[in-house]
Design a protein around this motif. Structure first.
Motif, PDB file in Angstrom:
ATOM      1  N   GLU A 157      10.705   2.908   6.470  1.00 50.03           N
ATOM      2  CA  GLU A 157      10.436   1.801   6.346  1.00 50.03           C
ATOM      3  C   GLU A 157      11.403   1.071   7.503  1.00 50.03           C
ATOM      4  OE1 GLU A 157       7.991  -0.910   5.500  1.00 50.03           O
ATOM      5  OE2 GLU A 157       9.343  -1.607   7.265  1.00 50.03           O
ATOM      6  N   TYR A 211      -2.360   1.061  14.571  1.00 48.14           N
ATOM      7  CA  TYR A 211      -0.859   1.368  15.263  1.00 48.14           C
ATOM      8  C   TYR A 211      -0.762   2.852  15.763  1.00 48.14           C
ATOM      9  CZ  TYR A 211       4.504   1.733  14.809  1.00 48.14           C
ATOM     10  OH  TYR A 211       5.319   2.096  15.162  1.00 48.14           O
ATOM     11  N   LEU A 228      -4.230  -8.231  -1.178  1.00 43.02           N
ATOM     12  CA  LEU A 228      -3.355  -7.260  -2.268  1.00 43.02           C
ATOM     13  C   LEU A 228      -3.936  -6.474  -3.019  1.00 43.02           C
ATOM     14  CD1 LEU A 228      -0.053  -9.356  -2.950  1.00 43.02           C
ATOM     15  CD2 LEU A 228       0.110  -7.380  -1.424  1.00 43.02           C
ATOM     16  N   GLY A 246       0.731  -0.671  -0.264  1.00 41.32           N
ATOM     17  CA  GLY A 246      -0.097  -0.151   0.249  1.00 41.32           C
ATOM     18  C   GLY A 246       0.885   1.425  -0.106  1.00 41.32           C
ATOM     19  N   ARG A 261       4.558  -6.803   4.302  1.00 42.59           N
ATOM     20  CA  ARG A 261       3.441  -8.609   5.358  1.00 42.59           C
ATOM     21  C   ARG A 261       3.912  -9.795   3.743  1.00 42.59           C
ATOM     22  NH1 ARG A 261      -2.122  -6.662   7.140  1.00 42.59           N
ATOM     23  NH2 ARG A 261      -0.670  -4.709   7.208  1.00 42.59           N
TER      24      ARG A 261
HETATM   25  C1  LIG Z   1       0.359 -14.863   6.116  1.00 40.01           C
HETATM   26  C2  LIG Z   1      -0.418 -14.146   5.653  1.00 40.01           C
HETATM   27  C3  LIG Z   1      -0.788 -14.681   4.291  1.00 40.01           C
HETATM   28  C4  LIG Z   1      -1.939 -13.566   2.992  1.00 40.01           C
HETATM   29  N1  LIG Z   1      -2.552 -13.644   1.981  1.00 40.01           N
HETATM   30  C5  LIG Z   1      -2.584 -13.427   1.662  1.00 40.01           C
HETATM   31  C6  LIG Z   1      -2.823 -13.840   0.620  1.00 40.01           C
HETATM   32  O1  LIG Z   1      -2.680 -15.200  -0.066  1.00 40.01           O
HETATM   33  N2  LIG Z   1      -4.018 -13.098  -0.670  1.00 40.01           N
HETATM   34  C7  LIG Z   1      -3.000 -11.831  -0.964  1.00 40.01           C
HETATM   35  O2  LIG Z   1      -3.736 -10.779  -1.404  1.00 40.01           O
HETATM   36  N3  LIG Z   1      -2.887 -10.478   0.896  1.00 40.01           N
HETATM   37  C8  LIG Z   1      -2.821 -11.947   1.995  1.00 40.01           C
HETATM   38  N4  LIG Z   1      -2.683 -11.356   2.708  1.00 40.01           N
HETATM   39  C9  LIG Z   1      -2.441 -10.305   3.195  1.00 40.01           C
HETATM   40  C10 LIG Z   1      -1.790  -9.020   2.420  1.00 40.01           C
HETATM   41  O3  LIG Z   1      -0.372  -9.833   2.695  1.00 40.01           O
HETATM   42  C11 LIG Z   1      -2.225  -7.918   3.127  1.00 40.01           C
HETATM   43  O4  LIG Z   1      -3.559  -7.143   2.932  1.00 40.01           O
HETATM   44  C12 LIG Z   1      -0.998  -6.599   2.821  1.00 40.01           C
HETATM   45  O5  LIG Z   1       0.773  -6.972   2.425  1.00 40.01           O
HETATM   46  C13 LIG Z   1      -0.611  -5.489   2.980  1.00 40.01           C
HETATM   47  O6  LIG Z   1      -0.444  -4.067   3.063  1.00 40.01           O
HETATM   48  P1  LIG Z   1       0.255  -3.181   3.998  1.00 40.01           P
HETATM   49  O7  LIG Z   1       0.827  -2.250   2.526  1.00 40.01           O
HETATM   50  O8  LIG Z   1      -0.743  -2.688   3.714  1.00 40.01           O
HETATM   51  O9  LIG Z   1       0.831  -3.455   5.432  1.00 40.01           O
HETATM   52  P2  LIG Z   1       1.557  -3.543   5.521  1.00 40.01           P
HETATM   53  O10 LIG Z   1       2.393  -4.744   4.783  1.00 40.01           O
HETATM   54  O11 LIG Z   1       1.905  -3.979   6.968  1.00 40.01           O
HETATM   55  O12 LIG Z   1       3.047  -2.512   4.928  1.00 40.01           O
HETATM   56  C14 LIG Z   1       3.407  -1.642   6.655  1.00 40.01           C
HETATM   57  C15 LIG Z   1       4.259  -1.153   6.369  1.00 40.01           C
HETATM   58  O13 LIG Z   1       4.790  -0.418   7.528  1.00 40.01           O
HETATM   59  C16 LIG Z   1       6.466  -0.876   8.713  1.00 40.01           C
HETATM   60  N5  LIG Z   1       6.153  -0.383   9.265  1.00 40.01           N
HETATM   61  C17 LIG Z   1       5.309  -0.259  10.242  1.00 40.01           C
HETATM   62  N6  LIG Z   1       5.653   0.812  11.155  1.00 40.01           N
HETATM   63  C18 LIG Z   1       6.149   1.107  11.233  1.00 40.01           C
HETATM   64  C19 LIG Z   1       6.891   2.373  11.341  1.00 40.01           C
HETATM   65  N7  LIG Z   1       6.884   2.599  13.760  1.00 40.01           N
HETATM   66  N8  LIG Z   1       8.183   3.066  10.982  1.00 40.01           N
HETATM   67  C20 LIG Z   1       8.202   3.056   9.367  1.00 40.01           C
HETATM   68  N9  LIG Z   1       7.859   1.496   9.221  1.00 40.01           N
HETATM   69  C21 LIG Z   1       6.729   0.937   9.939  1.00 40.01           C
HETATM   70  C22 LIG Z   1       5.798  -1.848   8.229  1.00 40.01           C
HETATM   71  O14 LIG Z   1       7.253  -2.931   8.257  1.00 40.01           O
HETATM   72  C23 LIG Z   1       5.230  -2.759   6.938  1.00 40.01           C
HETATM   73  O15 LIG Z   1       6.312  -2.810   6.263  1.00 40.01           O
HETATM   74  C24 LIG Z   1      -1.756 -12.358   3.500  1.00 40.01           C
HETATM   75  C25 LIG Z   1      -0.749 -12.154   4.732  1.00 40.01           C
HETATM   76  C26 LIG Z   1      -0.181 -12.121   5.506  1.00 40.01           C
HETATM   77  C27 LIG Z   1       0.058 -11.997   7.374  1.00 40.01           C
END
Ligand SMILES: Cc1cc2nc3c(=O)[nH]c(=O)nc-3n(C[C@H](O)[C@H](O)[C@H](O)COP(=O)(O)OP(=O)(O)OC[C@H]3O[C@@H](n4cnc5c(N)ncnc54)[C@H](O)[C@@H]3O)c2cc1C
Length: 505
Positions: free
Chosen positions: A31, A280, A472, A12, A39
Motif C-alpha cells: 500500500e 491509473y 463499498l 477491495g 478512500r
Molecule cells: C468523498 C467520498 C464519499 C464516498 N461516500 C460513500 C458512501 O457514503 N458510501 C459508500 O458505500 N461509498 C462511498 N464512497 C465510495 C467508496 O469509498 C469507494 O467506492 C471505495 O472505498 C473504493 O474502494 P477500492 O478498494 O476500490 O479503492 P481505494 O479505496 O481507492 O483503494 C485503493 C488503494 O490503492 C492504493 N494505491 C494507489 N496507487 C498505489 C500504488 N502505486 N501502490 C500501492 N498502493 C496504491 C491507494 O492508496 C488506496 O489505498 C465515497 C468515496 C468518496 C471519495
C-alpha cells in the motif's frame, strides 16, 4: 504455495486478499499510504473523528455476506445503528422533507407537499424494488466477462424491464408532479455521478435500497469496517506493507511476474491483483498498449470539495445526513457534470455523525463533514481549485445560515479541506474522480473494464473502477467476483492455511 501481490489496501484489496489467503494463497498487500482503507479513511483531530470518505452505510446484507464468506459474523465486528430519518432534505425554497421508512410520517409530509403523492411514492418504491431484484442478480452479482453472458435474451429483456432507455427524471412524472419530490427521489443518482436527466430509470433502486434495507452507521465510524476486514485478513495470514508504492507491474511475455516498488525493491508473484484505481494502473504501472488512452476517453465520476469542521457548538437542526438541494436542480448538476466546475447554487451533503455516535466529538461539540460535488480535474482547461474552494465554503456557510446556523463560521475551531487534487495525490484517483469510472450504460457490466487483464492472464483487478462499480457494497462484490475468477483460472492451492483465532482480552 501460490503467491499473490495485491497493489493497494483499499476495501477491495483487503477483502480480496483475505479471501485468497483463506483459500490457501500466500498474499502480500503493498500500500502506498501509511495505513489501510484507501478512500474509506478517517481523520482524528482534537477529539473529533471524521470519516473522510464514505459516510453512508447501505445494503448491510452485502457486508454481512462478505463477512460470512470469510467465516465471520458481521455483528461480532460492527455495532450498526439504524439511521432514520435517512436524510434531512432541504429544498432551495426553504421547505424540508425528512426521508424515513416510517410510512405514516412519509404520508403526512408528502401529502402536505403534493396532495395524492403518497400513492405515487408507494408505487415508486415498488418500481425501485423490482429494479433492485432484477438488476443485482443479473447485472451486478456475477462476472459478465463474455459478451453472450451480457447480451443473453434474458438480459436484453432487462432493457425494458429496468427502463434502461427511459431517463430517470422523465420517469418521475409517473409518480410525482412537484419538482421538489422529483428531486428528492432522484438525487442519489449523483452517487453514480449521473444526472437524473440522463441516468436510466433503473436507478430508482437506490431510493428503494435506502428506505427498505435502511441506512446504517457503525459506532466508532466507517473506518471500523476497514479495521474489521484487516483483522480477518491478518489472522488469515495476509502480510501488509505500508508506505510501499508500486512503481511498475513487471511483465514477461503474457505474464505478470510481480511488481517493482518505488524504492527499487522487487516482489515476485504468481498472481498480481491491482486494487489501485484501474485507469491509473493502465496509465502508470503497465507497458503502454493503447488501453490507457482509450480509458482516458471514458466518462469519469465527479470529484468533491471536502470540508471537515471541528465545531465548538451543536446545531440541533442538523440531522445525521443532511442534503441541500439547489432550487435550479438541473443547472446545478450540469455545472458539475458538463462544465466540470462548482455549481452557482450547489447541491451538497453534510454528515453530522455525532447525532448517532456522540463519542465522535468532545461533549457539546460537533463534527461536520461537508461534501460539495464539483467537476473532476480537466487538464485541457485547468480549474482554479483554490478559488473554487473559497467560493464553495462561502456558499455552504450562506446556505447553512438560512437554516439558522448563521454563527457557524465563528464556531469552527479548525478546518481541514480536500480539493480534487488531494483525491488524485492521496489515492492516485484518475482526474481526482472520487468514485472512479462513471456508471453510464456504456460503462456497465460487460462494457466496464473486466477484472482480469485481456493479455496478462494472471493480472487481476478489483475495486471501484471495475465491475460492478463504486461504493463499498459494490467493491465488496467486486472482491468476491475477482476471487472467483482467480479460483476458476488457478484453482485452490493444495495447502490451506489455518486461521489464527482472534485475540481475546
Ligand atoms: C468523498 C467520498 C464519499 C464516498 N461516500 C460513500 C458512501 O457514503 N458510501 C459508500 O458505500 N461509498 C462511498 N464512497 C465510495 C467508496 O469509498 C469507494 O467506492 C471505495 O472505498 C473504493 O474502494 P477500492 O478498494 O476500490 O479503492 P481505494 O479505496 O481507492 O483503494 C485503493 C488503494 O490503492 C492504493 N494505491 C494507489 N496507487 C498505489 C500504488 N502505486 N501502490 C500501492 N498502493 C496504491 C491507494 O492508496 C488506496 O489505498 C465515497 C468515496 C468518496 C471519495
Amino acid at each position: 504455495m501460490t503467491s499473490v501481490v495485491v497493489i493497494g489496501a483499499g476495501v477491495g484489496g483487503i477483502a480480496t486478499a483475505a479471501r485468497l489467503a483463506q483459500h490457501g494463497y500466500q498474499v502480500t498487500v503493498t500500500e502506498k499510504g501509511e495505513r489501510a482503507g484507501g478512500r474509506c479513511d478517517y481523520l482524528l483531530k482534537d477529539g473529533h473523528h471524521f470519516d473522510t470518505g464514505p459516510t453512508l452505510f447501505v445494503m448491510p446484507q452485502i457486508f454481512a455476506q462478505a463477512f460470512a464468506d470469510l467465516g465471520e459474523r458481521m455483528e461480532d465486528h460492527l455495532d450498526l445503528r439504524r439511521v432514520d430519518p435517512t436524510y434531512h432534505v432541504h429544498f432551495g425554497d426553504g421547505s424540508t422533507l425528512l426521508l424515513t421508512s416510517d410510512l405514516n410520517a412519509m404520508q403526512t409530509q408528502l401529502e402536505a407537499i403534493e396532495p395524492g403523492s403518497f400513492g405515487g411514492f408507494l408505487r415508486y418504491l415498488n418500481e425501485g424494488r423490482l429494479h433492485y431484484k432484477l438488476a443485482f442478480p443479473n447485472l451486478a452479482e456475477r462476472n459478465l466477462s463474455r459478451l453472450p453472458e451480457f447480451c443473453s435474451l434474458k438480459n436484453l429483456l432487462l432493457i425494458f424491464r429496468l427502463k434502461l432507455l427511459t431517463r430517470h427524471y422523465d420517469n418521475m412524472g409517473n409518480y410525482f408532479t412537484d419538482r421538489r419530490l422529483k428531486a428528492a427521489f432522484t438525487f442519489q443518482d449523483m452517487y453514480m455521478s449521473l444526472s437524473p436527466y440522463e441516468a436510466p430509470a433503473m436507478y430508482s433502486l437506490l431510493q428503494y435500497i435506502e428506505l427498505a434495507d435502511g441506512m446504517w452507521f457503525p459506532m466508532g465510524g466507517m473506518y471500523r469496517i476497514v479495521e474489521a476486514l484487516m483483522d480477518i485478513a491478518e489472522r488469515s495470514g495476509v502480510r501488509f506493507m505500508y508506505n510501499a508504492p508500486v512503481e511498475q507491474i513487471n511483465i514477461d511475455g503474457r505474464q505478470a511476474t510481480g511488481v517493482t516498488l518505488a524504492d527499487g525493491r522487487q516482489m515476485q508473484a504468481d498472481i498480481v491483483v491491482a486494487n489501485a484505481d484501474l485507469p491509473y494502473v493502465y496509465r502508470c504501472l503497465l507497458p503502454d498498449d493503447g488501453m490507457a488512452k482509450r480509458l482516458e476517453r471514458k466518462r469519469y465520476t465527479c470529484s468533491t470539495m471536502m470540508f471537515y469542521w471541528g465545531v465548538d457548538k451543536q446545531y440541533p437542526q442538523f440531522g445525521p445526513h443532511n442534503l441541500f438541494l439547489a432550487d435550479n436542480y438541473r443547472q446545478s448538476l450540469d455545472r458539475i457534470l458538463k462544465d466540470l466546475t462548482l455549481a452557482d447554487e450547489p447541491t451538497f451533503y453534510m454528515h453530522t455523525p455525532v447525532r448517532v455516535d456522540p463519542s465522535l466529538a468532545p461533549e457539546g461539540h460537533d463534527t461536520l463533514v461537508v461534501v460539495v460535488p464539483v467537476g473532476h480535474i480537466n487538464d485541457a482547461a485547468p480549474q482554479d481549485w483554490s478559488a473554487i474552494q473559497k467560493r464553495a465554503r462561502q456558499l455552504v456557510l450562506q446556505r447553512l445560515a438560512q437554516i439558522g446556523a448563521d454563527d457557524l463560521d465563528e464556531h469552527i475551531k479548525f478546518e481541514v479541506s480536500y480539493t480534487p487534487r488531494d483525491w488524485l495525490s492521496r489515492y492516485n484517483l484518475t482526474k481526482g474522480s472520487t468514485l472512479g469510472l462513471g456508471h453510464n450504460l456504456l460503462q456497465m457490466g460487460y462494457l466496464r473494464p473486466r477484472n482480469r487483464h485481456a493479455r496478462y492472464r494472471n493480472l487481476y483487478f478489483v475495486g471501484a473502477s471495475t465491475h460492478p462499480g463504486s461504493g463499498l457494497p459494490a467493491v465488496l462484490l467486486s472482491a468476491r467476483l475477482t476471487t472467483e475468477r482467480v479460483l476458476q483460472d488457478v484453482g485452490i492451492p493444495q495447502v490451506a492455511p489455518v486461521m489464527t483465532p482472534a485475540t481475546t482480552l
